[in-house]
Design a protein around this motif. Sequence first.
Motif, PDB file in Angstrom:
ATOM      1  N   VAL A   1       0.763  -1.182   0.034  1.00  0.00           N
ATOM      2  CA  VAL A   1      -0.222  -0.012   0.058  1.00  0.00           C
ATOM      3  C   VAL A   1       0.738   1.357  -0.264  1.00  0.00           C
ATOM      4  O   VAL A   1       0.536   2.274  -0.573  1.00  0.00           O
ATOM      5  CB  VAL A   1      -0.952  -0.093   1.112  1.00  0.00           C
ATOM      6  CG1 VAL A   1      -1.697   1.262   1.324  1.00  0.00           C
ATOM      7  CG2 VAL A   1      -1.922  -1.077   1.188  1.00  0.00           C
ATOM      8  N   ALA A   2       1.802   1.258   0.771  1.00  0.00           N
ATOM      9  CA  ALA A   2       2.904   2.364   0.782  1.00  0.00           C
ATOM     10  C   ALA A   2       3.495   2.658  -0.561  1.00  0.00           C
ATOM     11  O   ALA A   2       3.433   3.901  -0.945  1.00  0.00           O
ATOM     12  CB  ALA A   2       3.947   2.174   1.760  1.00  0.00           C
ATOM     13  N   ALA A   3       3.868   1.642  -1.139  1.00  0.00           N
ATOM     14  CA  ALA A   3       4.230   1.921  -2.616  1.00  0.00           C
ATOM     15  C   ALA A   3       3.202   2.343  -3.815  1.00  0.00           C
ATOM     16  O   ALA A   3       3.506   3.119  -4.366  1.00  0.00           O
ATOM     17  CB  ALA A   3       4.868   0.393  -3.315  1.00  0.00           C
ATOM     18  N   GLN A   4       1.990   1.834  -3.334  1.00  0.00           N
ATOM     19  CA  GLN A   4       1.080   2.336  -4.174  1.00  0.00           C
ATOM     20  C   GLN A   4       0.454   3.616  -3.991  1.00  0.00           C
ATOM     21  O   GLN A   4       0.273   4.576  -5.006  1.00  0.00           O
ATOM     22  CB  GLN A   4      -0.306   1.438  -4.252  1.00  0.00           C
ATOM     23  CG  GLN A   4      -0.029  -0.041  -4.521  1.00  0.00           C
ATOM     24  CD  GLN A   4      -0.026  -0.188  -6.320  1.00  0.00           C
ATOM     25  OE1 GLN A   4      -0.417   0.610  -6.997  1.00  0.00           O
ATOM     26  NE2 GLN A   4       0.889  -1.162  -6.482  1.00  0.00           N
ATOM     27  N   LEU A   5       0.726   4.078  -2.797  1.00  0.00           N
ATOM     28  CA  LEU A   5       0.302   5.347  -2.433  1.00  0.00           C
ATOM     29  C   LEU A   5       1.231   6.481  -2.994  1.00  0.00           C
ATOM     30  O   LEU A   5       0.978   7.481  -3.577  1.00  0.00           O
ATOM     31  CB  LEU A   5      -0.120   5.688  -0.955  1.00  0.00           C
ATOM     32  CG  LEU A   5      -1.019   5.023  -0.229  1.00  0.00           C
ATOM     33  CD1 LEU A   5      -0.747   5.165   1.180  1.00  0.00           C
ATOM     34  CD2 LEU A   5      -2.281   5.754  -0.735  1.00  0.00           C
ATOM     35  N   TYR A   6       2.689   6.095  -2.953  1.00  0.00           N
ATOM     36  CA  TYR A   6       3.638   6.994  -3.529  1.00  0.00           C
ATOM     37  C   TYR A   6       3.331   6.829  -5.078  1.00  0.00           C
ATOM     38  O   TYR A   6       3.928   8.010  -5.581  1.00  0.00           O
ATOM     39  CB  TYR A   6       5.048   6.421  -3.040  1.00  0.00           C
ATOM     40  CG  TYR A   6       5.482   6.934  -1.721  1.00  0.00           C
ATOM     41  CD1 TYR A   6       5.788   8.307  -1.457  1.00  0.00           C
ATOM     42  CD2 TYR A   6       5.498   5.877  -0.672  1.00  0.00           C
ATOM     43  CE1 TYR A   6       6.002   8.694  -0.314  1.00  0.00           C
ATOM     44  CE2 TYR A   6       5.988   6.695   0.529  1.00  0.00           C
ATOM     45  CZ  TYR A   6       6.410   7.994   0.500  1.00  0.00           C
ATOM     46  OH  TYR A   6       6.544   8.474   1.824  1.00  0.00           O
ATOM     47  N   GLY A   7       2.881   5.768  -5.599  1.00  0.00           N
ATOM     48  CA  GLY A   7       2.706   5.841  -7.224  1.00  0.00           C
ATOM     49  C   GLY A   7       1.630   7.099  -7.362  1.00  0.00           C
ATOM     50  O   GLY A   7       1.723   7.539  -8.586  1.00  0.00           O
ATOM     51  N   SER A   8       0.649   7.202  -6.431  1.00  0.00           N
ATOM     52  CA  SER A   8      -0.215   8.216  -6.724  1.00  0.00           C
ATOM     53  C   SER A   8       0.134   9.450  -6.330  1.00  0.00           C
ATOM     54  O   SER A   8      -0.465  10.465  -6.758  1.00  0.00           O
ATOM     55  CB  SER A   8      -1.705   7.632  -6.071  1.00  0.00           C
ATOM     56  OG  SER A   8      -2.016   6.410  -6.531  1.00  0.00           O
ATOM     57  N   PHE A   9       0.694   9.510  -4.979  1.00  0.00           N
ATOM     58  CA  PHE A   9       0.996  10.699  -4.496  1.00  0.00           C
ATOM     59  C   PHE A   9       2.547  10.878  -4.379  1.00  0.00           C
ATOM     60  O   PHE A   9       3.120  10.766  -3.156  1.00  0.00           O
ATOM     61  CB  PHE A   9       0.375  11.132  -3.230  1.00  0.00           C
ATOM     62  CG  PHE A   9      -1.112  10.874  -3.275  1.00  0.00           C
ATOM     63  CD1 PHE A   9      -1.856  11.735  -3.967  1.00  0.00           C
ATOM     64  CD2 PHE A   9      -1.619   9.735  -3.071  1.00  0.00           C
ATOM     65  CE1 PHE A   9      -3.402  11.650  -3.722  1.00  0.00           C
ATOM     66  CE2 PHE A   9      -3.105   9.592  -3.142  1.00  0.00           C
ATOM     67  CZ  PHE A   9      -3.952  10.555  -3.364  1.00  0.00           C
ATOM     68  N   PRO A  10       3.266  11.056  -5.249  1.00  0.00           N
ATOM     69  CA  PRO A  10       4.859  10.866  -5.327  1.00  0.00           C
ATOM     70  C   PRO A  10       5.297  11.998  -4.347  1.00  0.00           C
ATOM     71  O   PRO A  10       6.588  11.859  -3.872  1.00  0.00           O
ATOM     72  CB  PRO A  10       5.260  11.037  -6.848  1.00  0.00           C
ATOM     73  CG  PRO A  10       4.122  11.989  -7.400  1.00  0.00           C
ATOM     74  CD  PRO A  10       3.004  11.311  -6.690  1.00  0.00           C
ATOM     75  N   ASP A  11       4.675  12.912  -4.296  1.00  0.00           N
ATOM     76  CA  ASP A  11       5.372  14.007  -3.360  1.00  0.00           C
ATOM     77  C   ASP A  11       4.946  14.092  -1.890  1.00  0.00           C
ATOM     78  O   ASP A  11       5.156  14.821  -1.175  1.00  0.00           O
ATOM     79  CB  ASP A  11       5.053  15.578  -3.853  1.00  0.00           C
ATOM     80  CG  ASP A  11       5.512  15.870  -5.174  1.00  0.00           C
ATOM     81  OD1 ASP A  11       6.814  15.216  -5.498  1.00  0.00           O
ATOM     82  OD2 ASP A  11       4.986  16.462  -6.066  1.00  0.00           O
ATOM     83  N   ALA A  12       4.009  12.942  -1.372  1.00  0.00           N
ATOM     84  CA  ALA A  12       3.852  12.706  -0.152  1.00  0.00           C
ATOM     85  C   ALA A  12       4.837  13.004   0.923  1.00  0.00           C
ATOM     86  O   ALA A  12       5.872  12.029   0.585  1.00  0.00           O
ATOM     87  CB  ALA A  12       2.757  11.805   0.138  1.00  0.00           C
ATOM     88  N   HIS A  13       4.584  13.475   1.940  1.00  0.00           N
ATOM     89  CA  HIS A  13       5.571  13.296   3.195  1.00  0.00           C
ATOM     90  C   HIS A  13       5.477  11.988   3.649  1.00  0.00           C
ATOM     91  O   HIS A  13       4.596  11.197   3.833  1.00  0.00           O
ATOM     92  CB  HIS A  13       5.458  14.417   4.196  1.00  0.00           C
ATOM     93  CG  HIS A  13       6.336  14.529   5.044  1.00  0.00           C
ATOM     94  ND1 HIS A  13       6.663  13.903   6.235  1.00  0.00           N
ATOM     95  CD2 HIS A  13       7.110  15.791   5.258  1.00  0.00           C
ATOM     96  CE1 HIS A  13       7.693  14.189   6.829  1.00  0.00           C
ATOM     97  NE2 HIS A  13       8.174  15.437   6.292  1.00  0.00           N
TER      98      HIS A  13
END
Length: 335
Positions: free
Chosen positions: A88-100
């Motif tokens: 899920v972390a990898a998928q979230l970064y795929g959708s929101f690459p600039d997320a803290h």
Amino acid sequence: MTTATATPAPYKRLVAALGTGIPVYALLVVLLLALAATDPGFYELDRFLAFVKRAAPLVILAAGQYLVIVSGEFDLSVGAIVTAGVVVAAQLYGSFPDAHWLVISLALVLGGAVVGLANGLITTALRVPSFITTLGMMLILEGAVFYWTGGSPKGVLPEDFRALGRNSAFDWLPWAVLVCLAVGAFAVWLMRRDYGRTLLATGDSERTAALSGVRVHRVRVVAFVLSGVAAALAAILVGGFSGVSAQAGRGLEFEAITAVVLGGVVLGGGRGSVVAAMAGAFSLQALFTLLNLQGVSGALESTVQGVIVIAAVGLGAANWSRIRRRTDSPGGTPS
């Protein structure tokens, strides 16, 4: 004739302080000495801290699993929570690459808590045995991860997120070690509070605890929630250490249970030390490291875990009281 109040001998005070964890502490010392004899460079600071860093996710899982087991339940979903957290972390970064990284980490912790809450409510409110509940949750999470990723997770975890699992503070102390120490300190603090005492009472006798005014269902639900949070923290460390994988947490649920049992915690609940459970995790990691240094196939790790669980539970169920009565009989010899 005067009487004096006898003060316990120092070794008796030490034995009382260590409690049921004495066997696992002794085992850990033996394993660490064996590692030193097998690999003289093992205790170089950087290598020893690397060992602790590798053990940290399992130690955190063991602390969470302890809370559930000592209450008289099981949590088989923690390994799947670790896998789901990494993916899920990898998928979230795929959708929101600039997320803290802190936002993503908090999202994973919240997700772990929600899974734990679901496990707890299904087990207590619907009275589904926790073994079945958490086994079903494990299958649900594993199936969801496979469906979502097609068996091959995409995405990359950025450096700032992976820092907790792979980088060091002050250029020498791994962040994973600090997280492990913080979780251990919190677990010890929690078990010394009223909640810890009610948790042990619930595992020892649910009916007696309920008659004493303990809200048994709430105590167990909180234990499942904390176990889910511990699994989410382990997922953050595992993702930082090894990267994205659909197998990131496979088997960790059984390793956590093995560590807790190795620490002398009774599977029926009501007795055991959280420090001993975490020492059991370190012992298991030390044993696997020793077997690896000796050239023993890693495929035997499951066999070793099975032997440990059977032996530890068998020893815990043995009728030691009869043996003590015999050895304590007049004359100092067994009757």
